[in-house]
Design a protein around this motif. Structure first.
Motif, PDB file in Angstrom:
ATOM      1  N   GLU A 188       0.820  -1.213   0.000  1.00 51.36           N
ATOM      2  CA  GLU A 188       0.000   0.000   0.000  1.00 51.36           C
ATOM      3  C   GLU A 188       0.861   1.273   0.000  1.00 51.36           C
ATOM      4  O   GLU A 188       0.543   2.252  -0.695  1.00 51.36           O
ATOM      5  CB  GLU A 188      -0.947  -0.030   1.204  1.00 51.36           C
ATOM      6  N   ALA A 189       1.951   1.243   0.766  1.00 49.20           N
ATOM      7  CA  ALA A 189       2.797   2.448   0.840  1.00 49.20           C
ATOM      8  C   ALA A 189       3.442   2.719  -0.525  1.00 49.20           C
ATOM      9  O   ALA A 189       3.525   3.876  -0.975  1.00 49.20           O
ATOM     10  CB  ALA A 189       3.872   2.264   1.908  1.00 49.20           C
ATOM     11  N   GLU A 190       3.857   1.666  -1.208  1.00 47.68           N
ATOM     12  CA  GLU A 190       4.452   1.845  -2.550  1.00 47.68           C
ATOM     13  C   GLU A 190       3.395   2.372  -3.526  1.00 47.68           C
ATOM     14  O   GLU A 190       3.675   3.257  -4.348  1.00 47.68           O
ATOM     15  CB  GLU A 190       4.977   0.498  -3.078  1.00 47.68           C
ATOM     16  N   ILE A 191       2.196   1.830  -3.420  1.00 47.75           N
ATOM     17  CA  ILE A 191       1.124   2.240  -4.344  1.00 47.75           C
ATOM     18  C   ILE A 191       0.808   3.723  -4.147  1.00 47.75           C
ATOM     19  O   ILE A 191       0.668   4.477  -5.126  1.00 47.75           O
ATOM     20  CB  ILE A 191      -0.131   1.358  -4.132  1.00 47.75           C
ATOM     21  N   GLU A 192       0.740   4.126  -2.881  1.00 51.94           N
ATOM     22  CA  GLU A 192       0.436   5.548  -2.619  1.00 51.94           C
ATOM     23  C   GLU A 192       1.511   6.453  -3.200  1.00 51.94           C
ATOM     24  O   GLU A 192       1.218   7.499  -3.777  1.00 51.94           O
ATOM     25  CB  GLU A 192       0.314   5.785  -1.116  1.00 51.94           C
ATOM     26  N   ARG A 193       2.773   6.032  -3.041  1.00 51.13           N
ATOM     27  CA  ARG A 193       3.849   6.855  -3.617  1.00 51.13           C
ATOM     28  C   ARG A 193       3.755   6.908  -5.134  1.00 51.13           C
ATOM     29  O   ARG A 193       3.943   7.959  -5.752  1.00 51.13           O
ATOM     30  CB  ARG A 193       5.214   6.301  -3.207  1.00 51.13           C
ATOM     31  N   ALA A 194       3.450   5.765  -5.734  1.00 49.70           N
ATOM     32  CA  ALA A 194       3.358   5.733  -7.206  1.00 49.70           C
ATOM     33  C   ALA A 194       2.239   6.660  -7.688  1.00 49.70           C
ATOM     34  O   ALA A 194       2.415   7.437  -8.627  1.00 49.70           O
ATOM     35  CB  ALA A 194       3.116   4.309  -7.688  1.00 49.70           C
ATOM     36  N   GLU A 195       1.090   6.578  -7.011  1.00 54.35           N
ATOM     37  CA  GLU A 195      -0.041   7.415  -7.445  1.00 54.35           C
ATOM     38  C   GLU A 195       0.309   8.900  -7.342  1.00 54.35           C
ATOM     39  O   GLU A 195      -0.082   9.703  -8.177  1.00 54.35           O
ATOM     40  CB  GLU A 195      -1.271   7.108  -6.584  1.00 54.35           C
ATOM     41  N   ARG A 196       1.043   9.230  -6.297  1.00 57.71           N
ATOM     42  CA  ARG A 196       1.376  10.643  -6.073  1.00 57.71           C
ATOM     43  C   ARG A 196       2.528  11.112  -6.951  1.00 57.71           C
ATOM     44  O   ARG A 196       2.528  12.223  -7.473  1.00 57.71           O
ATOM     45  CB  ARG A 196       1.720  10.836  -4.592  1.00 57.71           C
ATOM     46  N   GLU A 197       3.546  10.259  -7.099  1.00 58.14           N
ATOM     47  CA  GLU A 197       4.810  10.757  -7.666  1.00 58.14           C
ATOM     48  C   GLU A 197       4.993  10.523  -9.166  1.00 58.14           C
ATOM     49  O   GLU A 197       5.811  11.193  -9.787  1.00 58.14           O
ATOM     50  CB  GLU A 197       5.994  10.130  -6.904  1.00 58.14           C
ATOM     51  N   ILE A 198       4.267   9.568  -9.733  1.00 53.50           N
ATOM     52  CA  ILE A 198       4.476   9.347 -11.177  1.00 53.50           C
ATOM     53  C   ILE A 198       3.895  10.540 -11.948  1.00 53.50           C
ATOM     54  O   ILE A 198       2.750  10.940 -11.728  1.00 53.50           O
ATOM     55  CB  ILE A 198       3.855   8.020 -11.658  1.00 53.50           C
ATOM     56  N   GLU A 199       4.726  11.099 -12.801  1.00 46.04           N
ATOM     57  CA  GLU A 199       4.326  12.298 -13.562  1.00 46.04           C
ATOM     58  C   GLU A 199       3.617  11.852 -14.840  1.00 46.04           C
ATOM     59  O   GLU A 199       4.261  11.564 -15.853  1.00 46.04           O
ATOM     60  CB  GLU A 199       5.583  13.115 -13.895  1.00 46.04           C
ATOM     61  N   ALA A 200       2.298  11.756 -14.765  1.00 39.15           N
ATOM     62  CA  ALA A 200       1.527  11.286 -15.919  1.00 39.15           C
ATOM     63  C   ALA A 200       0.078  11.699 -15.745  1.00 39.15           C
ATOM     64  O   ALA A 200      -0.360  12.018 -14.638  1.00 39.15           O
ATOM     65  CB  ALA A 200       1.612   9.759 -16.023  1.00 39.15           C
ATOM     66  N   GLY A 201      -0.681  11.623 -16.840  1.00 39.25           N
ATOM     67  CA  GLY A 201      -2.100  11.947 -16.783  1.00 39.25           C
ATOM     68  C   GLY A 201      -2.941  10.838 -16.175  1.00 39.25           C
ATOM     69  O   GLY A 201      -4.109  11.051 -15.851  1.00 39.25           O
ATOM     70  N   SER A 202      -2.363   9.637 -16.035  1.00 36.35           N
ATOM     71  CA  SER A 202      -3.100   8.556 -15.369  1.00 36.35           C
ATOM     72  C   SER A 202      -2.115   7.555 -14.768  1.00 36.35           C
ATOM     73  O   SER A 202      -0.990   7.402 -15.255  1.00 36.35           O
ATOM     74  CB  SER A 202      -4.037   7.840 -16.350  1.00 36.35           C
ATOM     75  N   VAL A 203      -2.570   6.894 -13.706  1.00 35.70           N
ATOM     76  CA  VAL A 203      -1.782   5.816 -13.087  1.00 35.70           C
ATOM     77  C   VAL A 203      -2.728   4.638 -12.907  1.00 35.70           C
ATOM     78  O   VAL A 203      -3.772   4.759 -12.261  1.00 35.70           O
ATOM     79  CB  VAL A 203      -1.240   6.215 -11.693  1.00 35.70           C
ATOM     80  N   PHE A 204      -2.380   3.515 -13.495  1.00 32.07           N
ATOM     81  CA  PHE A 204      -3.190   2.296 -13.346  1.00 32.07           C
ATOM     82  C   PHE A 204      -2.411   1.330 -12.452  1.00 32.07           C
ATOM     83  O   PHE A 204      -1.286   0.943 -12.782  1.00 32.07           O
ATOM     84  CB  PHE A 204      -3.467   1.676 -14.721  1.00 32.07           C
ATOM     85  N   ILE A 205      -3.018   0.961 -11.317  1.00 36.89           N
ATOM     86  CA  ILE A 205      -2.362   0.062 -10.366  1.00 36.89           C
ATOM     87  C   ILE A 205      -2.775  -1.376 -10.683  1.00 36.89           C
ATOM     88  O   ILE A 205      -3.970  -1.692 -10.757  1.00 36.89           O
ATOM     89  CB  ILE A 205      -2.749   0.424  -8.909  1.00 36.89           C
ATOM     90  N   ASN A 206      -1.769  -2.242 -10.854  1.00 43.38           N
ATOM     91  CA  ASN A 206      -2.002  -3.668 -11.163  1.00 43.38           C
ATOM     92  C   ASN A 206      -2.924  -3.823 -12.383  1.00 43.38           C
ATOM     93  O   ASN A 206      -3.878  -4.616 -12.376  1.00 43.38           O
ATOM     94  CB  ASN A 206      -2.567  -4.408  -9.939  1.00 43.38           C
ATOM     95  N   GLY A 207      -2.652  -3.055 -13.390  1.00 43.16           N
ATOM     96  CA  GLY A 207      -3.423  -3.119 -14.636  1.00 43.16           C
ATOM     97  C   GLY A 207      -2.634  -2.420 -15.733  1.00 43.16           C
ATOM     98  O   GLY A 207      -1.425  -2.193 -15.586  1.00 43.16           O
ATOM     99  N   MET A 208      -3.296  -2.112 -16.824  1.00 41.23           N
ATOM    100  CA  MET A 208      -2.652  -1.372 -17.919  1.00 41.23           C
ATOM    101  C   MET A 208      -3.514  -0.160 -18.271  1.00 41.23           C
ATOM    102  O   MET A 208      -4.722  -0.164 -18.043  1.00 41.23           O
ATOM    103  CB  MET A 208      -2.469  -2.257 -19.156  1.00 41.23           C
ATOM    104  N   THR A 209      -2.878   0.846 -18.819  1.00 46.36           N
ATOM    105  CA  THR A 209      -3.609   2.071 -19.156  1.00 46.36           C
ATOM    106  C   THR A 209      -4.590   1.796 -20.291  1.00 46.36           C
ATOM    107  O   THR A 209      -4.212   1.252 -21.331  1.00 46.36           O
ATOM    108  CB  THR A 209      -2.622   3.180 -19.574  1.00 46.36           C
ATOM    109  N   ILE A 210      -5.827   2.169 -20.029  1.00 45.75           N
ATOM    110  CA  ILE A 210      -6.900   2.010 -21.026  1.00 45.75           C
ATOM    111  C   ILE A 210      -7.742   3.283 -20.969  1.00 45.75           C
ATOM    112  O   ILE A 210      -7.841   3.898 -19.904  1.00 45.75           O
ATOM    113  CB  ILE A 210      -7.786   0.782 -20.687  1.00 45.75           C
ATOM    114  N   SER A 211      -8.331   3.668 -22.076  1.00 42.93           N
ATOM    115  CA  SER A 211      -9.241   4.822 -22.030  1.00 42.93           C
ATOM    116  C   SER A 211     -10.670   4.332 -21.835  1.00 42.93           C
ATOM    117  O   SER A 211     -11.061   3.303 -22.400  1.00 42.93           O
ATOM    118  CB  SER A 211      -9.127   5.624 -23.325  1.00 42.93           C
ATOM    119  N   TYR A 212     -11.397   5.032 -20.998  1.00 42.77           N
ATOM    120  CA  TYR A 212     -12.811   4.733 -20.748  1.00 42.77           C
ATOM    121  C   TYR A 212     -13.597   6.033 -20.917  1.00 42.77           C
ATOM    122  O   TYR A 212     -13.120   7.093 -20.482  1.00 42.77           O
ATOM    123  CB  TYR A 212     -13.022   4.244 -19.306  1.00 42.77           C
TER     124      TYR A 212
END
Ligand code: NAP
Length: 459
Positions: free
Chosen positions: A401-425
């Protein structure tokens, strides 16, 4: 300048070619577009909703023939083309049903604070919007713009990529067939060189472009000269980070799909795989084996998993990126050489041991080429993820969970998909930061991009 022609990338043969619209034709189409603005507005949400559902019905009914057109024009496997058409119909229905609530302004609880009897906001359309679109999802990219635009009361004119004119012409008649006012959505058959003058035309209120960085810069410059609103959806080198706590087999299977869907030619394909050192060897071995096992071939054949690169130039571009990396010491673990014979095929390719002097370190490979990076820990993984001029999508695999929170906050991108792949919806905003562009499409954010948010004060 590219010819306006469908050239089958599986064979290299020209299927159909078209003359560009003359100045007179462009003039007529822009006049018709401008005249459609009040007509579309007068319909109101309820009628536009009904017509948009009719357009979705037509699209669904046309799915078999249209997906074949897509595959013959740009080479994606037929099943993926079919899925693209159905996903586009879903976006049409999504905006048909939700546009009115997305565009409902608010009223101040205490209008007296601004000295009014009532005060609040409303959303009004801007008018004619030019959409400059790419070939890689020739139906989806256009309709994810057109559905919210028309539902908001904006009129669309499409300048599609020169290599998908049949898709462009289909789209140019879809909304008229559904019963929208004449000129509510039209296709201009023009080359890139004619775009700036259309942007400058006083009847055009705004422009959106999905495509490459140079095209984005050129459109933004043209829009800037005449101070018109501009939305840009550009390229990406999306990171796909895998940490030791992740399910490695699931990550590998998703990574292969994330890199190779759409023949590896999606802006949000994962392009840089950043793997923690503890699982690096296991991940790379399995990933390389699965990439090498993919079936490359005729995209009309149901067993084909990867078709050709859409254009000859596109194949040359990725060939040069891989050759440059190899010449500077990178390891090519599978693929890396264009297929011989007819068509513009390039095999699934995995490249490791990259260094910053290699173009593949930071440039977008628009084809099935995966760049692999090893990270000693989370800090290094996030540093590599952000070491890119782009910031479109991203994927992060971990159960911590701590790694996931850092990834969501720190990755410089328009979207972050956790345990998945980027898809448009349709439901989620889509867009990027840095050199991936600005503005958002889809969701309620997308429909508001081309609206005037008007404050209304009544004394
Ligand atoms: P492209 O060459 O930029 O073409 C996209 C569109 O822009 C085409 O209609 C093209 O017309 C037009 N165009 C090109 N140069 C132009 C210029 N100087 N002025 C005005 N219009 C111009 O891109 P592509 O190779 O087709 O598509 C691949 C790129 O699009 C990749 O970088 C990919 O990542 C990006 N992309 C981004 C998204 C996103 O949502 N962020 C989605 C899909 C693709 P012609 O065909 O006539 O040249």
């Amino acid at each position: 300048m590219s010819p306006i022609a469908s050239i089958n990338p599986t064979t290299g043969e020209t299927v159909a070619s078209f003359d560009a619209d003359t100045t007179e034709i462009i003039e007529t189409k822009l006049a018709t577009a401008a005249a459609a603005v009040p007509a579309l507005s007068a319909l109101g949400f309820a009628k536009r909703r009904e017509l948009m559902h009719t357009a979705a019905d037509l699209l669904t009914a046309d799915a078999d023939s249209l997906s074949k057109t897509i595959t013959l024009e740009m080479g994606k496997p037929l099943a993926q083309a079919h899925a693209e058409v159905l996903k586009s119909a879903r976006a049409l229905r999504f905006y048909a049903d939700n546009a009115e609530s997305f565009l409902t302004g608010y009223k101040l609880d205490k209008p007296s604070a601004v000295g009014a009897r009532s005060a609040g906001t409303r959303f009004d359309p801007l008018g004619v919007v030019l959409a400059v679109m790419p070939w890689n999802y020739p139906i989806w990219q256009v309709l994810r713009f057109a559905a919210p635009a028309l539902m908001a009361g904006n009129v669309g004119v499409l300048k599609h990529a020169s290599n998908v004119p049949q898709s462009a012409l289909y789209l140019g008649s879809l909304f008229a067939r559904a019963g929208f006012p004449e000129g509510a959505f039209q296709t201009l058959l023009i080359g890139a060189g004619a775009v700036a003058s259309v942007i400058a035309d006083p009847r055009v209120a705004a422009v959106t472009l999905t495509g490459s960085e140079p095209a984005g810069a050129s459109v933004a410059e043209a829009a800037g000269r005449v101070l018109k609103k501009c939305v840009l959806e550009l390229g990406g080198t999306d990171p796909f980070v895998v940490m030791p706590s992740a399910d490695v087999d699931a990550a590998v299977a998703t990574a292969v799909k994330a890199r190779t869907s759409n023949n590896g030619q999606a802006c949000i394909n994962a392009k840089r795989f950043i793997i923690h050192a503890d699982i690096y060897d296991a991940f790379v071995e399995k990933f390389t084996a699965q990439m090498a096992a993919l079936t490359l071939g005729d995209p009309l054949d149901p067993s084909t998993e990867i078709g050709p690169i859409a254009t000859q130039q596109g194949r040359t571009d990725i060939e040069q990126l891989v050759d440059d990396a190899r010449a500077k010491g990178a390891k090519v673990l599978t693929g890396g050489t264009p297929s011989s014979g007819a068509g513009w095929f390039y095999p699934p390719t995995v490249v490791s041991e990259l260094t910053p002097d290699m173009r593949l370190w930071s440039e977008e490979a628009f084809g099935p080429v995966a760049a692999i990076f090893k990270a000693a820990d989370l800090d290094e993984a996030l540093t590599i993820a952000n070491d890119s001029p782009y910031g479109l999508g991203s994927a992060f695999w971990s159960t911590d969970e701590a790694e996931i929170e850092r990834a969501e906050r720190e990755i410089e991108a328009g979207s972050v998909f956790i345990n998945g792949m980027t898809i448009s919806y349709p439901e989620l905003p889509f867009g990027g930061i840095k050199r991936s562009g600005y503005g958002r499409e889809l969701s309620f954010e997308g429909i508001r991009e081309f609206c005037n948010l008007k404050s209304v004060w009544r004394g």
